[in-house]
Design a protein around this motif. Sequence first.
Motif, PDB file in Angstrom:
ATOM      1  N   ALA A   1       0.689  -1.265   0.043  1.00  0.00           N
ATOM      2  CA  ALA A   1       0.131  -0.141   0.187  1.00  0.00           C
ATOM      3  C   ALA A   1       0.892   1.262  -0.029  1.00  0.00           C
ATOM      4  O   ALA A   1       0.557   2.073  -0.553  1.00  0.00           O
ATOM      5  CB  ALA A   1      -0.987  -0.062   1.340  1.00  0.00           C
ATOM      6  N   ARG A   2       2.110   1.236   0.679  1.00  0.00           N
ATOM      7  CA  ARG A   2       2.965   2.291   0.612  1.00  0.00           C
ATOM      8  C   ARG A   2       3.081   2.666  -0.672  1.00  0.00           C
ATOM      9  O   ARG A   2       3.206   3.773  -1.184  1.00  0.00           O
ATOM     10  CB  ARG A   2       4.192   2.005   1.503  1.00  0.00           C
ATOM     11  CG  ARG A   2       4.026   1.982   3.093  1.00  0.00           C
ATOM     12  CD  ARG A   2       5.434   1.382   3.546  1.00  0.00           C
ATOM     13  NE  ARG A   2       5.131   1.175   4.721  1.00  0.00           N
ATOM     14  CZ  ARG A   2       5.925   0.318   5.452  1.00  0.00           C
ATOM     15  NH1 ARG A   2       7.136  -0.045   4.957  1.00  0.00           N
ATOM     16  NH2 ARG A   2       5.905  -0.057   6.661  1.00  0.00           N
ATOM     17  N   CYS A   3       3.711   1.610  -1.814  1.00  0.00           N
ATOM     18  CA  CYS A   3       4.294   1.958  -2.740  1.00  0.00           C
ATOM     19  C   CYS A   3       3.101   2.511  -3.868  1.00  0.00           C
ATOM     20  O   CYS A   3       3.187   3.363  -4.708  1.00  0.00           O
ATOM     21  CB  CYS A   3       4.744   0.450  -3.482  1.00  0.00           C
ATOM     22  SG  CYS A   3       5.998   0.000  -2.532  1.00  0.00           S
TER      23      CYS A   3
ATOM     24  N   LEU B   1      10.945   5.254  -6.503  1.00  0.00           N
ATOM     25  CA  LEU B   1       9.707   6.060  -7.174  1.00  0.00           C
ATOM     26  C   LEU B   1       9.921   7.298  -6.823  1.00  0.00           C
ATOM     27  O   LEU B   1       9.646   8.342  -7.819  1.00  0.00           O
ATOM     28  CB  LEU B   1       8.491   5.287  -6.787  1.00  0.00           C
ATOM     29  CG  LEU B   1       8.131   3.846  -7.245  1.00  0.00           C
ATOM     30  CD1 LEU B   1       6.986   3.330  -6.498  1.00  0.00           C
ATOM     31  CD2 LEU B   1       8.240   3.767  -8.679  1.00  0.00           C
ATOM     32  N   MET B   2      10.150   7.825  -5.843  1.00  0.00           N
ATOM     33  CA  MET B   2      10.078   9.241  -5.403  1.00  0.00           C
ATOM     34  C   MET B   2      11.251   9.841  -6.170  1.00  0.00           C
ATOM     35  O   MET B   2      11.055  11.158  -6.574  1.00  0.00           O
ATOM     36  CB  MET B   2      10.331   9.463  -3.891  1.00  0.00           C
ATOM     37  CG  MET B   2       8.820   9.306  -3.282  1.00  0.00           C
ATOM     38  SD  MET B   2       8.599   9.881  -1.346  1.00  0.00           S
ATOM     39  CE  MET B   2       9.973   8.521  -0.833  1.00  0.00           C
TER      40      MET B   2
ATOM     41  N   MET C   1       7.042  14.399 -10.855  1.00  0.00           N
ATOM     42  CA  MET C   1       5.701  14.493 -10.984  1.00  0.00           C
ATOM     43  C   MET C   1       4.926  14.324  -9.675  1.00  0.00           C
ATOM     44  O   MET C   1       5.737  14.089  -8.772  1.00  0.00           O
ATOM     45  CB  MET C   1       5.497  12.855 -11.638  1.00  0.00           C
ATOM     46  CG  MET C   1       5.988  12.748 -12.937  1.00  0.00           C
ATOM     47  SD  MET C   1       5.544  11.036 -13.567  1.00  0.00           S
ATOM     48  CE  MET C   1       3.972  11.097 -13.888  1.00  0.00           C
ATOM     49  N   GLY C   2       3.728  14.731  -9.549  1.00  0.00           N
ATOM     50  CA  GLY C   2       3.126  15.242  -8.450  1.00  0.00           C
ATOM     51  C   GLY C   2       3.706  15.696  -7.287  1.00  0.00           C
ATOM     52  O   GLY C   2       4.887  16.343  -7.434  1.00  0.00           O
ATOM     53  N   PRO C   3       3.174  15.491  -5.913  1.00  0.00           N
ATOM     54  CA  PRO C   3       3.917  15.940  -4.820  1.00  0.00           C
ATOM     55  C   PRO C   3       5.220  15.486  -4.594  1.00  0.00           C
ATOM     56  O   PRO C   3       5.541  14.532  -5.001  1.00  0.00           O
ATOM     57  CB  PRO C   3       2.845  15.656  -3.670  1.00  0.00           C
ATOM     58  CG  PRO C   3       2.223  14.476  -4.170  1.00  0.00           C
ATOM     59  CD  PRO C   3       1.992  14.508  -5.575  1.00  0.00           C
ATOM     60  N   TYR C   4       6.073  16.188  -3.731  1.00  0.00           N
ATOM     61  CA  TYR C   4       7.388  15.999  -3.341  1.00  0.00           C
ATOM     62  C   TYR C   4       7.320  15.417  -1.979  1.00  0.00           C
ATOM     63  O   TYR C   4       6.593  16.226  -1.220  1.00  0.00           O
ATOM     64  CB  TYR C   4       8.182  17.288  -3.548  1.00  0.00           C
ATOM     65  CG  TYR C   4       9.689  17.088  -2.979  1.00  0.00           C
ATOM     66  CD1 TYR C   4      10.532  16.289  -4.037  1.00  0.00           C
ATOM     67  CD2 TYR C   4      10.240  17.358  -2.046  1.00  0.00           C
ATOM     68  CE1 TYR C   4      11.967  15.931  -3.477  1.00  0.00           C
ATOM     69  CE2 TYR C   4      11.390  17.300  -1.368  1.00  0.00           C
ATOM     70  CZ  TYR C   4      12.384  16.487  -2.505  1.00  0.00           C
ATOM     71  OH  TYR C   4      13.622  16.213  -2.108  1.00  0.00           O
ATOM     72  N   PHE C   5       7.672  14.250  -1.730  1.00  0.00           N
ATOM     73  CA  PHE C   5       7.471  13.724  -0.380  1.00  0.00           C
ATOM     74  C   PHE C   5       8.525  13.683   0.529  1.00  0.00           C
ATOM     75  O   PHE C   5       8.666  13.180   1.557  1.00  0.00           O
ATOM     76  CB  PHE C   5       6.989  12.244  -0.565  1.00  0.00           C
ATOM     77  CG  PHE C   5       5.534  12.147  -1.170  1.00  0.00           C
ATOM     78  CD1 PHE C   5       4.602  12.242  -0.268  1.00  0.00           C
ATOM     79  CD2 PHE C   5       5.505  11.756  -2.535  1.00  0.00           C
ATOM     80  CE1 PHE C   5       3.248  12.366  -0.691  1.00  0.00           C
ATOM     81  CE2 PHE C   5       4.177  11.364  -2.909  1.00  0.00           C
ATOM     82  CZ  PHE C   5       3.314  11.808  -2.309  1.00  0.00           C
ATOM     83  N   LEU C   6       9.769  14.030  -0.163  1.00  0.00           N
ATOM     84  CA  LEU C   6      11.069  14.088   0.875  1.00  0.00           C
ATOM     85  C   LEU C   6      11.163  15.137   1.502  1.00  0.00           C
ATOM     86  O   LEU C   6      11.137  16.311   1.376  1.00  0.00           O
ATOM     87  CB  LEU C   6      12.350  13.477  -0.051  1.00  0.00           C
ATOM     88  CG  LEU C   6      12.228  12.242  -0.846  1.00  0.00           C
ATOM     89  CD1 LEU C   6      13.527  12.228  -1.609  1.00  0.00           C
ATOM     90  CD2 LEU C   6      12.069  11.228   0.168  1.00  0.00           C
TER      91      LEU C   6
END
Length: 137
Positions: free
Chosen positions: A62-64, A125-126, A132-137
Amino acid sequence: GPRSSASFPLATMLLATVCYMLAGLTTTSVTAYSAASVSARGQMTMSSKHQLYDMPVSNNGARCRLILYKKQIPAEEVEILSPMELGGLKSPEYLQLNPQGKMPLLYIQATNMAIPESDTICRYLMSTYSNMGPYFL
């Protein structure tokens, strides 16, 4: 008391639905995303750059999937496949990619490399799809 075997699949489906809702998706959009990787004859295609071997019942997977959905990474880039496409988690084909026989697993076609851990898959993936999309780091 002990769990009945009949209630376990229902609980799993409810958990998967809640995860999809938290990701801002309906089960219809998840099905549409997954169906994009199935050919007209019902056979899985291998045209995407990456294959994520995972199933909706996997909490680690689910995380991925959340990263894929939130960053809106298309199925042409990362195709979500069931390990059953290779004969299951303990099949020789799957064990060749991941000797531990666990999921999720991200297979990268360009380098013929397999990444077996959800945290490592998410970081890959990040990093790979940072534009693409939001930046999670």
